[in-house]
Design an enzyme around this catalytic site. Structure first.
Site, PDB file in Angstrom:
ATOM      1  N   GLU A 159     -17.031   5.337  11.775  1.00  0.00           N
ATOM      2  CA  GLU A 159     -15.773   5.575  11.127  1.00  0.00           C
ATOM      3  C   GLU A 159     -15.109   6.007  12.778  1.00  0.00           C
ATOM      4  O   GLU A 159     -13.771   5.882  12.916  1.00  0.00           O
ATOM      5  CB  GLU A 159     -15.491   7.002  10.207  1.00  0.00           C
ATOM      6  CG  GLU A 159     -15.632   6.318   8.750  1.00  0.00           C
ATOM      7  CD  GLU A 159     -16.901   6.274   8.492  1.00  0.00           C
ATOM      8  OE1 GLU A 159     -17.810   6.667   9.260  1.00  0.00           O
ATOM      9  OE2 GLU A 159     -17.306   5.562   7.323  1.00  0.00           O
ATOM     10  N   HIS A 194     -16.408  11.564  -2.993  1.00  0.00           N
ATOM     11  CA  HIS A 194     -15.245  10.402  -3.051  1.00  0.00           C
ATOM     12  C   HIS A 194     -14.136  10.470  -3.456  1.00  0.00           C
ATOM     13  O   HIS A 194     -13.184   9.843  -3.860  1.00  0.00           O
ATOM     14  CB  HIS A 194     -16.058   9.347  -3.861  1.00  0.00           C
ATOM     15  CG  HIS A 194     -17.299   8.812  -3.483  1.00  0.00           C
ATOM     16  ND1 HIS A 194     -18.558   9.148  -3.885  1.00  0.00           N
ATOM     17  CD2 HIS A 194     -17.518   7.760  -2.472  1.00  0.00           C
ATOM     18  CE1 HIS A 194     -19.573   8.700  -3.168  1.00  0.00           C
ATOM     19  NE2 HIS A 194     -18.964   7.714  -2.483  1.00  0.00           N
TER      20      HIS A 194
END
Ligand SMILES: Cc1ncc(C[n+]2csc(CCOP(=O)(O)OP(=O)(O)O)c2C)c(N)n1
Length: 692
Positions: A430, A498
């Site tokens: 990321e 999530h």
């Protein structure tokens, strides 16, 4: 052994392609500035942070003078001033910034050694950061942008340009280094990794950064990387290697890592006494000082003794002149300190499509729907598709967004349509995704990176924070507008990985706008505004709403765009104001059924529509804030504080909040239902408030 054998190897005469007099001038100027700071400006407390470049200087200058491409860019670190001088930074700016005076490269906002140098007509220095290793991935982004302009947009002006990143030996242990190395070598980017190995990261020996201390040796098996290694304090070798490395990257369009051993002749910073080094080590480092070696190398072949002295005199005079100029600069006006967080009206000198002449097409806030309702996934995809079709600077990337179309299917079919250069899968880093986007935006592209789930933005937080502050800390010299899409929040179940929203973390990063649409129409409008804007945007896509029936709306048209900071009253009434966003809007609407309530969907949290909330509360005299994020220091706290500050006398009841408790999201749907505000609990809270 005769005297001659002890002298440096003189097989080759000094390279005639190098302006050695300029090298000498810059070298002596750099030394003068270092010495002036150490002997005068730091003791006089006019410079608060000082990092000597002595020992690193000569090789950096040789490198800098090779950066002649119009779109070349280098990103350095706090010891990179010699390189910056060689690119053309005004010594008065360098000293004035070190003294934190007005003007210069940050108007006194950033440390003087954290440079930036926008140079539209030659090599630029990308905005540096204080974080070791954070320079790597934005530089890879610049390299990828060069490649994009040259190969995809066929702009021949970029064909030979390169990106160069500078880092110390300790920085090779950072996430950014490995991330950028992976990006550059998997994508074959024109990027030079220039590693200045002085053996220490402050006091930590390089053997703790990479086994046995030599990153060049350890990377020998790395594919798609040419490695050069040598002595950066030997003029002949440093000149040969810097030139060779730059020419390789320029000509062959592939990454090179050049490691140069250099002595750090002073402490890490002025305050560092180097007590961790033995006297013998310090002596041996001074024996490697490149300055006398440079003189020995050039005098008398290239310069006479007298000429050397004359250059030294002029360097001294230039440094003194710079000091006088820098000291005459005032301190910036504190009243301007809150300016240039976001784009105002004055264009940044570099970065973003607007700087590059982009003219956004006309927009409307009136939806021109075609009647058929589409879900949020399709709405976002259609908006991306349209903007890509009319703007070839827009590029999408992230994990699994290529052939698979993203794990949420938002980018389905877009790679097929626009090709793998504009829509591509990235390595799983990321930091690499966001850092690369920053470099691309600095180069004038419109990067739209996707983070697969909001939680996985965490490894990129350094890049996210640094991206947001670029405009402020460079005082509007640079900006990196990117649109960072990420889904989050609960879905059919939750879990700690999530399902978090934690959108407030982005509101707390200066320079970012934050969109939290609740439905397909608003998603289109806010995304279009983001893609045509001039500031970085976090675009939050709520997982529960991506295919939610309530969130389905007709596509509002290719010209539909919504302003940030304008809330929507999804219901209007008189007895209570309910402020919310994202997935909670639908639940609040349901809960308010049969009650005379204003339901306000904020739509964006930075900026947020204070006026809408305050004017409503002043009328209804009651305020409930509902959000999915945790209660403590959630964004609701900000709203409650604003209402208490500005509408206290208008309230008939305390401001009320309903949020998740301060826990990660639970997995079992029963547990999840308990944790996330439900329609029933919102309803009860409204009733309590009305009965207060
Ligand atoms: C992410 C991060 N961690 C720690 C620091 C504090 N710090 C500043 S410089 C430095 C050492 C870096 O050494 P190196 O990369 O070898 O460069 P050198 O100073 O030797 O030129 C450290 C630990 C920082 N600035 N950033």
């Amino acid at each position: 052994m005769g005297q001659a054998a002890l002298k440096p190897d003189r097989r080759n005469a000094p390279d005639e392609n190098i302006d050695w007099k300029r090298v000498v001038h810059l070298m002596l100027l750099s030394r003068e500035l270092d010495e002036m700071e150490e002997k005068r400006l730091v003791p006089e407390k006019k410079v608060l942070y000082q990092f000597s470049a002595r020992g690193h200087d000569m090789a950096q200058i040789l490198l800098g003078l090779k950066l002649t491409g119009r779109h070349d860019a280098a990103c350095g670190y706090y010891r990179s001033r010699p390189l910056l001088l060689s690119l053309g930074v005004d010594p008065a700016d360098a000293l004035g910034s070190a003294m934190a005076r007005a003007g210069g490269y940050s108007d006194g906002r950033d440390i003087g050694v954290v440079f930036n140098y926008p140079n539209p007509n030659g090599a630029s220095a990308l905005p540096m950061c204080g974080g070791v290793g954070s320079q790597y991935t934005p530089t890879a982004g610049w390299a990828q942008a060069i490649s994009y302009f040259s190969k995809q947009l066929k702009n021949r002006d970029y064909d030979r340009d390169i990106a160069v990143v500078l880092g110390g030996d300790a920085s090779v242990a950072s996430n950014g280094f490995w991330s950028a190395l992976t990006v550059a070598t998997t994508q074959g980017l024109p990027m030079l990794f220039y590693i200045e190995d002085n053996g220490f990261g402050i006091s930590v020996p390089s053997s703790l950064q990479t086994p046995e201390g030599n990153i060049a040796a350890n990377l020998a098996a790395w594919k798609n990387l040419t490695i050069l290694d040598g002595d950066g304090s030997d003029p002949e070798e440093a000149a040969r290697l810097t030139r060779g490395a730059v020419e390789l990257v320029r000509g062959e369009r592939r990454p090179v890592l050049l490691r140069l051993r250099v002595p750090r002749l002073e402490g890490h910073s002025f305050q560092d006494t180097q007590a961790y080094k033995s006297e013998e080590l310090v002596r041996s480092e001074w024996a490697r000082d490149p300055l006398p070696r440079l003189k020995d190398y050039l005098v008398p072949t290239v310069l006479s003794d007298d000429e050397w002295d004359r250059v030294a005199d002029s360097a001294r005079a230039a440094a003194e002149q710079a000091r006088i100029e820098a000291e005459s600069r005032p301190v910036a006006d504190p009243a301007r300190l809150t300016r240039n967080v976001f784009f105002e009206s004055e264009m940044q000198v570099m970065g973003g499509q607007h700087r590059a002449g982009y003219c956004p097409p006309e927009t409307t806030e009136t939806p021109q729907g075609d009647g058929q309702r589409i879900n949020m996934v399709t709405a976002i995809r259609r908006t991306l598709d349209h903007e890509m079709s009319i703007n070839d600077r827009v590029i999408l990337f992230g994990e699994d967004i290529g052939p698979k179309g993203g794990v949420h299917a938002v980018t389905l079919g877009l790679q097929e349509k626009y090709g793998a250069t504009r829509v591509f899968d990235t390595s799983l880093s990321e930091e690499g995704i966001v850092g690369r986007a920053v470099g691309m935006a600095l180069a004038g592209l419109v990067p739209v990176p996707e983070i697969q789930f909001r939680k996985y933005a965490e490894p990129a937080m350094e890049q996210i924070n640094d991206c947001g502050t670029i405009r402020w800390r460079t005082n509007n010299r640079f900006a990196a507008p990117i649109v960072l899409r990420m889904p989050g929040g609960f879905f059919k179940c939750g879990d700690p990985w999530h399902s978090q929203t934690n959108e407030v973390a982005f509101v707390h990063q200066p320079g970012w706008k934050v969109a939290v649409p609740s439905n397909a129409e608003d998603a289109v409008g806010l995304l279009r505004t983001s893609l045509r804007g001039n500031d970085p945007v976090i675009f939050f896509e709520h997982r529960a709403m991506l295919d939610h029936a309530w969130a389905r709306r007709p596509y509002p048209g290719d010209a539909f765009a919504l302003p940030f900071g304008r809330a929507k009253f999804t219901r209007e009434g008189n007895d209570v104001t309910i402020v919310t966003w994202g997935a909670m809007v639908h639940r609040c609407e349901e809960a308010a059924e049969g009650i005379s309530a204003d339901v306000i969907d904020l739509r964006t949290l930075m900026p947020w529509d204070r006026n809408a909330v305050l004017s409503s509360v002043r009328r209804t005299r009651r305020c409930l804030i509902v959000h999915e994020d945790l209660g403590t220091a959630g964004f609701g706290a900000e709203i409650a504080a604003a209402v208490a500050d500005e509408a206290f006398m208008d309230l008939d009841a305390p401001v009320s909040r309903l949020t998740m408790p301060d826990i990660p999201s639970p997995h079992n749907p029963v547990l999840l239902d308990w944790a996330v505000p439900s329609t029933e609990r919102i309803r009860r809270k409204i009733t309590d408030l009305l009965e207060y």
